[in-house]
Design an enzyme around this catalytic site. Structure first.
Site, PDB file in Angstrom:
ATOM      1  N   PHE A 158      43.248 -93.655   9.031  1.00 22.73           N
ATOM      2  CA  PHE A 158      44.528 -93.105   9.999  1.00 22.73           C
ATOM      3  C   PHE A 158      45.968 -94.192   9.065  1.00 22.73           C
ATOM      4  CE2 PHE A 158      44.205 -97.859  11.181  1.00 22.73           C
ATOM      5  CZ  PHE A 158      45.804 -98.210  11.174  1.00 22.73           C
ATOM      6  N   LYS A 182      38.159 -84.198   6.195  1.00 25.09           N
ATOM      7  CA  LYS A 182      38.549 -84.396   7.989  1.00 25.09           C
ATOM      8  C   LYS A 182      38.504 -85.507   8.561  1.00 25.09           C
ATOM      9  CE  LYS A 182      36.773 -86.770  10.658  1.00 25.09           C
ATOM     10  NZ  LYS A 182      37.670 -87.951  11.569  1.00 25.09           N
ATOM     11  N   GLU A 185      40.834 -88.709  13.821  1.00 25.96           N
ATOM     12  CA  GLU A 185      41.730 -87.774  14.851  1.00 25.96           C
ATOM     13  C   GLU A 185      42.845 -88.975  15.204  1.00 25.96           C
ATOM     14  OE1 GLU A 185      39.067 -89.664  13.952  1.00 25.96           O
ATOM     15  OE2 GLU A 185      37.814 -90.677  15.373  1.00 25.96           O
ATOM     16  N   CYS A 290      45.769-100.993   3.587  1.00 25.04           N
ATOM     17  CA  CYS A 290      44.405-101.047   2.237  1.00 25.04           C
ATOM     18  C   CYS A 290      44.755-102.680   1.528  1.00 25.04           C
ATOM     19  CB  CYS A 290      43.233-100.818   2.607  1.00 25.04           C
ATOM     20  SG  CYS A 290      44.084 -99.792   0.693  1.00 25.04           S
ATOM     21  N   GLU A 391      38.764-108.892   8.931  1.00 28.50           N
ATOM     22  CA  GLU A 391      40.619-107.926   8.281  1.00 28.50           C
ATOM     23  C   GLU A 391      41.279-107.889  10.010  1.00 28.50           C
ATOM     24  OE1 GLU A 391      39.783-104.240   7.335  1.00 28.50           O
ATOM     25  OE2 GLU A 391      41.308-103.688   5.754  1.00 28.50           O
TER      26      GLU A 391
HETATM   27  P1  NAD Z   1      37.803 -95.934  10.485  1.00 35.06           P
HETATM   28  O1  NAD Z   1      36.306 -96.207  10.091  1.00 35.06           O
HETATM   29  O2  NAD Z   1      38.092 -96.437  11.927  1.00 35.06           O
HETATM   30  O3  NAD Z   1      38.079 -94.490  10.923  1.00 35.06           O
HETATM   31  C1  NAD Z   1      37.579 -93.772   9.332  1.00 35.06           C
HETATM   32  C2  NAD Z   1      37.564 -92.559   9.654  1.00 35.06           C
HETATM   33  O4  NAD Z   1      36.093 -92.528   9.990  1.00 35.06           O
HETATM   34  C3  NAD Z   1      37.741 -91.915  10.051  1.00 35.06           C
HETATM   35  O5  NAD Z   1      37.600 -90.405   9.802  1.00 35.06           O
HETATM   36  C4  NAD Z   1      36.709 -91.494  11.800  1.00 35.06           C
HETATM   37  O6  NAD Z   1      36.613 -90.476  12.794  1.00 35.06           O
HETATM   38  C5  NAD Z   1      35.752 -92.020  11.055  1.00 35.06           C
HETATM   39  N1  NAD Z   1      35.107 -92.721  11.968  1.00 35.06           N
HETATM   40  C6  NAD Z   1      35.192 -94.361  12.192  1.00 35.06           C
HETATM   41  N2  NAD Z   1      34.329 -94.792  12.811  1.00 35.06           N
HETATM   42  C7  NAD Z   1      32.945 -93.728  13.051  1.00 35.06           C
HETATM   43  C8  NAD Z   1      31.584 -93.356  13.176  1.00 35.06           C
HETATM   44  N3  NAD Z   1      30.908 -95.045  13.707  1.00 35.06           N
HETATM   45  N4  NAD Z   1      30.607 -92.637  12.036  1.00 35.06           N
HETATM   46  C9  NAD Z   1      31.473 -91.576  12.033  1.00 35.06           C
HETATM   47  N5  NAD Z   1      32.998 -91.554  11.693  1.00 35.06           N
HETATM   48  C10 NAD Z   1      33.203 -92.918  12.200  1.00 35.06           C
HETATM   49  O7  NAD Z   1      39.601 -97.021   9.488  1.00 35.06           O
HETATM   50  P2  NAD Z   1      40.503 -97.146  10.150  1.00 35.06           P
HETATM   51  O8  NAD Z   1      40.979 -97.448  11.366  1.00 35.06           O
HETATM   52  O9  NAD Z   1      41.013 -95.285   9.855  1.00 35.06           O
HETATM   53  O10 NAD Z   1      41.301 -97.242   8.810  1.00 35.06           O
HETATM   54  C11 NAD Z   1      41.256 -98.521   8.738  1.00 35.06           C
HETATM   55  C12 NAD Z   1      40.391 -99.123   7.652  1.00 35.06           C
HETATM   56  O11 NAD Z   1      40.406 -98.179   6.799  1.00 35.06           O
HETATM   57  C13 NAD Z   1      41.186-100.242   7.547  1.00 35.06           C
HETATM   58  O12 NAD Z   1      39.260-101.396   7.396  1.00 35.06           O
HETATM   59  C14 NAD Z   1      41.436-100.319   5.313  1.00 35.06           C
HETATM   60  O13 NAD Z   1      41.092-101.759   5.273  1.00 35.06           O
HETATM   61  C15 NAD Z   1      40.547 -98.799   5.173  1.00 35.06           C
HETATM   62  N6  NAD Z   1      41.256 -98.648   4.478  1.00 35.06           N
HETATM   63  C16 NAD Z   1      40.916 -99.079   2.697  1.00 35.06           C
HETATM   64  C17 NAD Z   1      41.310 -98.127   2.199  1.00 35.06           C
HETATM   65  C18 NAD Z   1      40.746 -98.026   0.409  1.00 35.06           C
HETATM   66  O14 NAD Z   1      41.525 -98.193  -0.683  1.00 35.06           O
HETATM   67  N7  NAD Z   1      39.939 -99.407   0.452  1.00 35.06           N
HETATM   68  C19 NAD Z   1      42.720 -97.446   1.976  1.00 35.06           C
HETATM   69  C20 NAD Z   1      43.298 -97.334   2.857  1.00 35.06           C
HETATM   70  C21 NAD Z   1      41.854 -98.067   4.817  1.00 35.06           C
END
Ligand code: NAD
Length: 503
Positions: A158, A182, A185, A290, A391
């Site tokens: 997100f 994808k 959401e 991140c 985090e």
């Molecule tokens: P998230 O893991 O909740 O969601 C990311 C994606 O995974 C979404 O598209 C979501 O639909 C999907 N998803 C979530 N839970 C799932 C599950 N149990 N099974 C299958 N798919 C699932 O992450 P978020 O809250 O959207 O984003 C924030 C996180 O992303 C933070 O931890 C941040 O540090 C990390 N991030 C990392 C980088 C990097 O380059 N390392 C860059 C940006 C964000």
């Protein structure tokens, strides 16, 4: 038509095979403006049949797209770049309304996304192979070519709803693959708009597809036998899960996870010059980057000055709706995120940290329903505390004094994450020691947010990245292509000398 509208609220659609389609899935989720709590749209939670339709379309498009010369494929990206540039302000405003960051920050995000489209325009040189005459033996030449593989997907988070998709699909598609995106959401609207622009570019149907949804859609992508590889960015727990499940299904995977980035402030740091970059790295995007720094390790006598300067600057930050001019700090993405961050601050205080600034107490009278957390500074955060290890992903900074530089590097290297770390110093020797020894993928020297530009890999190490090839640039092209080595011999081709050569 891109969305269906019911009682004034649009339900987003998927883009499959060059057409906007209604997801078969019956369940939807609300998309809310985090500054106002207003419902902006509903997003369909696509299931396996929706994913399958996209995969079938992408697979059908692959053979002729692969055979399209790289230079011709690049021209689609020149056109896309032009359209994104024309709509940059509209896209930035959309990001703010569904994600909450400030408008200036969103403008920067749009620029970073466009940068990747520009870099992908260089695909003819980026994906070139190499070769060597007589490389295998006399008269036997050897060369490597990089070939596209088929259908790839990216699953994105997100916090950069526009940019992160562009770390991936432009390189994959420019390399001759076909693709399914994808998006998160939580804030999928900006990608809906991007795909309207993609439609205007006129890519052949099926080359680039959009599937909205959450876990079910992700699982269907991870399990689909026709999907050759997966790019992922999100929380570490999700990244580890995606990495394991996709790899178990025989796919290529690159999965970026969460972070707990630290800055080291040396006693000789030039705080006058760098305070604003430090503050931006703490509280920009309400700490939801991140590469946000959420730990300060002041070395020795740097502690008191660092604490004082950061607290003073943080008190001056203006909270509000990211679309309003003069706002420094917008809301966090959701009420759930706000409550989680409040709980993390509470638990840090219970564990003995001192709340120099406590963001739980702020109010924004003009936006009473927004999900705001004020800038928070916790001093005396120790490595055994949750606030040190986990985090928080909000505008919360912990301060952990260190005796010397070696101790600070040791603290960073003991962490499970390895996304980024920065040092602030005027000493070349200290900076060199730091960059040499610190075990993170991205390193900043007098730089707050160590964000690689598009032609460098967006690195990450340890539990911040699972895989080997990173997003962006040459790494991305390698991830999306298969190296094929060709060894060639022709009868009579090994005569060694040719009349006239070398005269
Ligand atoms: P998230 O893991 O909740 O969601 C990311 C994606 O995974 C979404 O598209 C979501 O639909 C999907 N998803 C979530 N839970 C799932 C599950 N149990 N099974 C299958 N798919 C699932 O992450 P978020 O809250 O959207 O984003 C924030 C996180 O992303 C933070 O931890 C941040 O540090 C990390 N991030 C990392 C980088 C990097 O380059 N390392 C860059 C940006 C964000």
């Amino acid at each position: 038509m891109v969305a269906t509208v019911e009682s004034g609220v649009q339900t987003l659609r998927n883009y499959v095979g060059g057409r906007w389609v209604t997801a078969e899935a019956s369940s939807t989720q609300e998309v809310r403006n985090p500054a106002t709590d207003e419902v902006l749209a509903r997003v369909p939670l696509s299931g396996p049949s929706d994913v399958d339709a996209a995969v079938v379309a992408a697979a059908a498009a692959f053979p002729s797209w692969r055979a399209t010369p790289p230079q011709e494929r690049a021209r689609y990206f020149f056109k896309l770049r032009h359209l994104l540039d024309e709509h940059r302000e509209e896209l930035a405003r959309l990001i703010v309304s569904e994600m909450g960051k400030t408008l200036d920050d969103a403008r920067g995000e749009v620029q970073r996304g466009i940068d990747n489209v520009e870099t992908a325009c260089g695909i003819p040189t980026l994906m070139m192979g190499y070769g060597l005459e007589d490389g295998a033996a006399r008269g036997i030449d050897e060369e490597v070519v990089f070939q596209p593989i088929g259908v790839f997907t990216a699953i994105t988070p997100f916090n950069f709803p526009f940019m992160i998709a562009f770390w991936f699909w432009p390189y994959a598609v420019a390399s001759g693959n076909t693709f399914i995106l994808k998006p998160s959401e939580q804030d999928p609207m900006v990608q809906q708009r991007v795909f309207e622009l993609i439609e205007q570019v006129g890519f052949p149907p099926g080359v680039i597809n959009l599937v909205n949804g959450g876990r079910d859609a992700v699982n269907a992508l991870l399990d689909h036998p026709t999907v050759k590889g997966v790019s992922f960015v999100g929380a570490t727990q999700t990244a580890a899960y995606v990495y394991a499940r996709a790899a178990a299904n025989g796919k290529r995977v690159q999965a970026s996870g969460g972070a707990k980035n630290a800055i080291v402030v040396m006693p000789d740091a030039n705080m006058d010059a760098y305070l604003s970059t430090i503050m931006n790295s703490f509280y920009g995007a309400a700490g939801q980057r991140c590469l946000a720094n959420s730990l300060v390790l002041p070395v020795g006598e740097a502690h008191d000055a660092a604490r004082e300067r950061v607290a003073e600057a943080a008190r001056g930050l203006r909270l509000g709706d990211g679309l309003e001019p003069g706002v420094d700090l917008g809301p966090v993405v959701s009420a759930t995120a706000r409550d989680r961050i409040f709980a993390a601050i509470g638990s840090a205080v219970e564990e003995g940290a001192e709340a120099v600034l406590d963001g739980r107490q702020v109010r924004v009278p003009e936006r009473p329903h927004g999900y705001f957390v004020g800038p928070t500074l916790l001093d005396g955060v120790r490595p055994e505390m949750r606030a040190y290890r986990e985090e928080i992903f909000g505008p919360v900074v912990g301060m952990t004094p260190a005796g010397d530089l070696d101790e600070a590097i040791g603290l960073i290297n003991a962490a499970e994450y390895g996304n980024a770390a920065s040092i602030f110093t005027e000493s070349g020797a200290a900076a060199r020691t730091f960059r040499y020894g610190v075990e993170t993928g991205n390193v900043g020297i007098n730089v707050g947010v160590a964000a690689p530009v598009s032609y460098f890999p967006f690195s990450g190490a340890k539990r911040s990245f699972f895989g080997s090839l990173h997003p962006q640039g040459r790494d991305a092209v390698r991830f999306y292509t298969q190296s094929k080595v060709v060894i060639t011999r022709w009868t009579g081709g090994d005569r060694g000398t040719v009349t006239g050569v070398g005269r």
